[in-house]
Motif scaffolding. Sequence first.
Motif, PDB file in Angstrom:
ATOM      1  N   LEU A  38       1.007  -1.150  -0.051  1.00 35.74           N
ATOM      2  CA  LEU A  38      -0.037  -0.040   0.000  1.00 35.74           C
ATOM      3  C   LEU A  38       0.744   1.277   0.157  1.00 35.74           C
ATOM      4  CD1 LEU A  38      -2.993   0.804   0.153  1.00 35.74           C
ATOM      5  CD2 LEU A  38      -2.562   1.316   2.782  1.00 35.74           C
ATOM      6  N   LEU A  39       2.127   1.291   0.710  1.00 36.53           N
ATOM      7  CA  LEU A  39       2.861   2.669   0.811  1.00 36.53           C
ATOM      8  C   LEU A  39       3.613   2.635  -0.526  1.00 36.53           C
ATOM      9  CD1 LEU A  39       4.063   2.332   4.745  1.00 36.53           C
ATOM     10  CD2 LEU A  39       2.591   3.961   3.502  1.00 36.53           C
ATOM     11  N   LEU A  40       3.879   1.622  -1.117  1.00 34.31           N
ATOM     12  CA  LEU A  40       4.817   1.695  -2.374  1.00 34.31           C
ATOM     13  C   LEU A  40       3.571   2.119  -3.412  1.00 34.31           C
ATOM     14  CD1 LEU A  40       6.867  -1.424  -2.238  1.00 34.31           C
ATOM     15  CD2 LEU A  40       7.582   0.816  -2.027  1.00 34.31           C
ATOM     16  N   TYR A  41       2.349   1.719  -3.368  1.00 37.38           N
ATOM     17  CA  TYR A  41       1.372   2.057  -4.424  1.00 37.38           C
ATOM     18  C   TYR A  41       1.026   3.589  -4.387  1.00 37.38           C
ATOM     19  CZ  TYR A  41      -3.619   2.669  -5.466  1.00 37.38           C
ATOM     20  OH  TYR A  41      -4.852   3.190  -5.986  1.00 37.38           O
ATOM     21  N   VAL A  42       0.712   4.054  -3.138  1.00 35.84           N
ATOM     22  CA  VAL A  42      -0.034   5.629  -2.937  1.00 35.84           C
ATOM     23  C   VAL A  42       0.536   6.574  -3.722  1.00 35.84           C
ATOM     24  CG1 VAL A  42      -0.642   7.080  -1.411  1.00 35.84           C
ATOM     25  CG2 VAL A  42      -1.217   4.709  -1.010  1.00 35.84           C
ATOM     26  N   PRO A  43       1.959   6.681  -3.485  1.00 33.59           N
ATOM     27  CA  PRO A  43       2.817   7.564  -4.491  1.00 33.59           C
ATOM     28  C   PRO A  43       2.490   7.283  -5.824  1.00 33.59           C
ATOM     29  CG  PRO A  43       4.417   6.857  -2.678  1.00 33.59           C
ATOM     30  CD  PRO A  43       2.881   5.749  -2.741  1.00 33.59           C
ATOM     31  N   ARG A  99      -0.151   6.338  -7.380  1.00 31.83           N
ATOM     32  CA  ARG A  99      -1.394   6.774  -7.618  1.00 31.83           C
ATOM     33  C   ARG A  99      -1.480   8.338  -7.468  1.00 31.83           C
ATOM     34  NH1 ARG A  99      -6.081   6.245 -10.332  1.00 31.83           N
ATOM     35  NH2 ARG A  99      -8.063   6.329  -8.971  1.00 31.83           N
ATOM     36  N   LEU A 100      -0.745   8.790  -6.533  1.00 37.87           N
ATOM     37  CA  LEU A 100      -0.962  10.200  -6.530  1.00 37.87           C
ATOM     38  C   LEU A 100      -0.116  10.848  -7.676  1.00 37.87           C
ATOM     39  CD1 LEU A 100      -0.549  10.700  -2.618  1.00 37.87           C
ATOM     40  CD2 LEU A 100      -2.815  10.786  -3.842  1.00 37.87           C
ATOM     41  N   HIS A 101       0.715  10.311  -8.219  1.00 42.09           N
ATOM     42  CA  HIS A 101       1.515  10.775  -9.224  1.00 42.09           C
ATOM     43  C   HIS A 101       0.615  10.975 -10.469  1.00 42.09           C
ATOM     44  CE1 HIS A 101       5.058  11.879 -11.933  1.00 42.09           C
ATOM     45  NE2 HIS A 101       4.526  10.906 -12.628  1.00 42.09           N
ATOM     46  N   GLU A 102      -0.291  10.124 -10.701  1.00 43.64           N
ATOM     47  CA  GLU A 102      -1.164   9.954 -11.569  1.00 43.64           C
ATOM     48  C   GLU A 102      -1.938  11.171 -11.654  1.00 43.64           C
ATOM     49  OE1 GLU A 102      -3.566   6.368 -11.515  1.00 43.64           O
ATOM     50  OE2 GLU A 102      -1.740   4.993 -11.915  1.00 43.64           O
ATOM     51  N   PHE A 103      -2.441  11.644 -10.444  1.00 43.36           N
ATOM     52  CA  PHE A 103      -3.277  12.934 -10.295  1.00 43.36           C
ATOM     53  C   PHE A 103      -2.383  14.269 -10.420  1.00 43.36           C
ATOM     54  CE2 PHE A 103      -5.597   9.826  -7.474  1.00 43.36           C
ATOM     55  CZ  PHE A 103      -6.664  10.111  -8.206  1.00 43.36           C
ATOM     56  N   GLY A 104      -0.922  14.186 -10.833  1.00 46.28           N
ATOM     57  CA  GLY A 104      -0.270  15.371 -11.068  1.00 46.28           C
ATOM     58  C   GLY A 104       0.281  15.825  -9.785  1.00 46.28           C
ATOM     59  N   PHE A 105       0.470  15.380  -8.747  1.00 45.23           N
ATOM     60  CA  PHE A 105       0.955  15.796  -7.647  1.00 45.23           C
ATOM     61  C   PHE A 105       2.538  15.589  -7.824  1.00 45.23           C
ATOM     62  CE2 PHE A 105      -3.118  14.756  -5.794  1.00 45.23           C
ATOM     63  CZ  PHE A 105      -3.416  16.103  -5.347  1.00 45.23           C
ATOM     64  N   ILE A 120       3.647  14.741  -2.635  1.00 42.14           N
ATOM     65  CA  ILE A 120       3.135  13.436  -2.348  1.00 42.14           C
ATOM     66  C   ILE A 120       3.737  12.936  -0.862  1.00 42.14           C
ATOM     67  CG2 ILE A 120       3.274  10.913  -2.786  1.00 42.14           C
ATOM     68  CD1 ILE A 120       3.421  11.672  -5.805  1.00 42.14           C
ATOM     69  N   GLY A 121       4.896  13.387  -0.777  1.00 41.33           N
ATOM     70  CA  GLY A 121       5.564  12.850   0.776  1.00 41.33           C
ATOM     71  C   GLY A 121       4.778  13.803   1.708  1.00 41.33           C
ATOM     72  N   VAL A 122       4.223  15.186   1.629  1.00 41.88           N
ATOM     73  CA  VAL A 122       3.541  15.584   2.795  1.00 41.88           C
ATOM     74  C   VAL A 122       2.195  15.133   2.749  1.00 41.88           C
ATOM     75  CG1 VAL A 122       2.376  17.914   3.344  1.00 41.88           C
ATOM     76  CG2 VAL A 122       4.749  18.057   2.396  1.00 41.88           C
ATOM     77  N   MET A 123       1.617  14.485   1.642  1.00 45.42           N
ATOM     78  CA  MET A 123       0.188  14.117   1.719  1.00 45.42           C
ATOM     79  C   MET A 123       0.136  12.805   2.616  1.00 45.42           C
ATOM     80  SD  MET A 123      -1.161  14.903  -1.993  1.00 45.42           S
ATOM     81  CE  MET A 123      -2.643  14.725  -1.759  1.00 45.42           C
ATOM     82  N   ILE A 124       1.423  11.760   2.570  1.00 46.17           N
ATOM     83  CA  ILE A 124       1.251  10.656   3.001  1.00 46.17           C
ATOM     84  C   ILE A 124       1.981  10.594   4.365  1.00 46.17           C
ATOM     85  CG2 ILE A 124       0.908   9.365   1.066  1.00 46.17           C
ATOM     86  CD1 ILE A 124       4.079   8.732   0.988  1.00 46.17           C
ATOM     87  N   ALA A 125       2.570  11.884   4.872  1.00 50.43           N
ATOM     88  CA  ALA A 125       3.213  11.853   5.972  1.00 50.43           C
ATOM     89  C   ALA A 125       2.336  11.472   7.243  1.00 50.43           C
ATOM     90  CB  ALA A 125       4.022  13.358   6.294  1.00 50.43           C
ATOM     91  N   PRO A 126       1.048  11.889   7.283  1.00 46.12           N
ATOM     92  CA  PRO A 126       0.286  11.254   8.403  1.00 46.12           C
ATOM     93  C   PRO A 126       0.370   9.818   8.624  1.00 46.12           C
ATOM     94  CG  PRO A 126      -0.653  12.771   7.030  1.00 46.12           C
ATOM     95  CD  PRO A 126       0.280  12.673   6.378  1.00 46.12           C
ATOM     96  N   TYR A 127       0.498   8.968   7.748  1.00 47.93           N
ATOM     97  CA  TYR A 127       1.008   7.785   8.210  1.00 47.93           C
ATOM     98  C   TYR A 127       1.988   7.282   9.218  1.00 47.93           C
ATOM     99  CZ  TYR A 127       1.429   2.562   7.526  1.00 47.93           C
ATOM    100  OH  TYR A 127       1.618   1.238   7.802  1.00 47.93           O
ATOM    101  N   VAL A 155      -6.277  12.550   1.385  1.00 50.61           N
ATOM    102  CA  VAL A 155      -5.178  11.711   1.299  1.00 50.61           C
ATOM    103  C   VAL A 155      -4.714  11.284   2.792  1.00 50.61           C
ATOM    104  CG1 VAL A 155      -3.068  10.854   0.549  1.00 50.61           C
ATOM    105  CG2 VAL A 155      -4.638  12.041  -1.118  1.00 50.61           C
ATOM    106  N   ALA A 156      -4.819  12.533   3.292  1.00 59.15           N
ATOM    107  CA  ALA A 156      -4.161  12.577   5.003  1.00 59.15           C
ATOM    108  C   ALA A 156      -4.880  11.752   5.793  1.00 59.15           C
ATOM    109  CB  ALA A 156      -3.993  13.930   5.367  1.00 59.15           C
ATOM    110  N   TRP A 157      -6.334  11.797   5.944  1.00 56.00           N
ATOM    111  CA  TRP A 157      -7.057  10.873   6.832  1.00 56.00           C
ATOM    112  C   TRP A 157      -6.881   9.433   6.407  1.00 56.00           C
ATOM    113  CZ3 TRP A 157     -11.075   7.462   5.796  1.00 56.00           C
ATOM    114  CH2 TRP A 157     -11.857   7.884   4.488  1.00 56.00           C
ATOM    115  N   ARG A 158      -6.920   9.438   5.244  1.00 55.76           N
ATOM    116  CA  ARG A 158      -6.824   7.972   5.033  1.00 55.76           C
ATOM    117  C   ARG A 158      -5.495   7.405   5.376  1.00 55.76           C
ATOM    118  NH1 ARG A 158     -10.161   9.737   0.770  1.00 55.76           N
ATOM    119  NH2 ARG A 158     -11.756   8.446   0.122  1.00 55.76           N
ATOM    120  N   ALA A 159      -4.376   7.903   5.170  1.00 57.86           N
ATOM    121  CA  ALA A 159      -2.910   7.455   5.549  1.00 57.86           C
ATOM    122  C   ALA A 159      -3.094   7.533   7.089  1.00 57.86           C
ATOM    123  CB  ALA A 159      -1.927   8.453   4.913  1.00 57.86           C
TER     124      ALA A 159
END
Length: 482
Positions: free
Chosen positions: A317-322, A324-330, A335-342, A392-396
């Motif tokens: 999951l942690l390898l997949y999310v970046p 996926r987010l790259h596909e959205f143009g981030f 991306i690092g900031v968005m998944i930091a809550p994990y 993304v943050a609340w999911r992470a």
Amino acid sequence: MRVTISWHIGWTGIVEIAPAGKHAAELGAWGVVAERTIEDGLPVRRRIAAVISVSCGSVLYTLDANVANVALPTIAHELGIAESTAVIIVSAYNLVLAMSLLPFAALADRFGLRRVFTGGLLFYLVAAVGCYLAGTLPLLLVARAMQALGASLLLSVSLALVRAIYPDAMLGRGMGLNTMAASLGAALAPVLGGFIVETLSWHWVFAAGVPLAATGLLFARALPDPHGTSRGFDTAGAAYCAVTFGLLIVGFQSLGEGLALPLALGGVVAGLVMAIVLFRHERRVAAPVLPVDLLAQPKLSLSVAAALLAVLASTSLLLYVPFRLHEFGFSAATIGVMIAPYAGAVVFVAPAAGMLSDKLSPQWLGIVGLGIATVAAATFAFLPDAPTYLDVAWRAALCGAGFSLFFSPNGRLMIASAPRDRVAGASSLLSTTRMFGQALGSVLLSGLLTLGLGSGAPALVAAGLAALALGCAVVRLAVSPD
């Protein structure tokens, strides 16, 4: 009779004689003698110093394992090698670690936990000098392999030391704090590595943990006294174990990296054949390197299975999310900031889960955690078309909290299930399970992406793996209630 040592202000040793496994007299701060059992861990002042030493080792391992990643492009440029070739610096480190964890734990059972732990710190310091002086890739690989051996010595006994340091009633707290220390090292690694590469030479990246190793050695005298056993060392089992995990890791990594399919599959098949040879051999020896006798306990074997599946789920999951987010143009930074809550959730929830497992059922805590993680992982498959930071943050954060609520109590169950003279084997078994799960997780994601399943499918697969881990936890509760 056993010689035990009690400590008071200044760590002045006072030798007391007590029956083995029973009671030892402890001098308090004012000279008052109090009876305490060996199972009550170390006295408070000595315990604090010992925790500092073990925590330094835990931060050191995860920092050292990840700090070099950001420096690989710079190393490739300055050594005049391809970036793909530079990846071997990380791969070789992980390979040596996987091959040596269980054999080193067997050595610890014979020679004592403290000797193996301090040996790992010394190995790291010597290897750090070698990495700093290395001017070619072969020399760097040799020095890096030595650092991996040092990390393996530390990792093979760290959780066993936690059990020896803390009273049984506080074991969960100790496991949670150890998990938090390891998470801090992993979180610091990319930041510290990037800073070093930008301001100093890349050589200093491999010495980033020197202050931690020095501090760990400074407080190492407070660690539990080494009590080895008279059991012989299973040399053949150690060799079989190293070859088995070496072939499996190389084979699975080759599959994930898209190398020649016959060669990669050949490595996996050879590893599985060696695993059969290893199991058959270990069942015949009195002191097995692979603790097959411990795995025969349903409670522990189900804990191992649940841990492997949960690591597979969290890693993929942690390898997949970046991706996926790259596909959205981030961007990568966003991306690092968005998944930091994990990672933030892990830092806060892991020690809390450990402390709760001392008061509440560790099995039920793990079940609740895996339930949360299963649902949270599945929600990543249903991200909106234009996700915000909050989406993304609340999911992470929920994923990090759920997996942490499982890992700390599950580790407590595994360590507590082993007899005290076999706790090093249980410790290394847990560490090897995590490493193997991480390797398989990367291969799994690579396979899903190769098949073109890069949208929401990997998140659903991760959720399915978490659900399977939940199933193992439920069966464990049914087979062996608290």
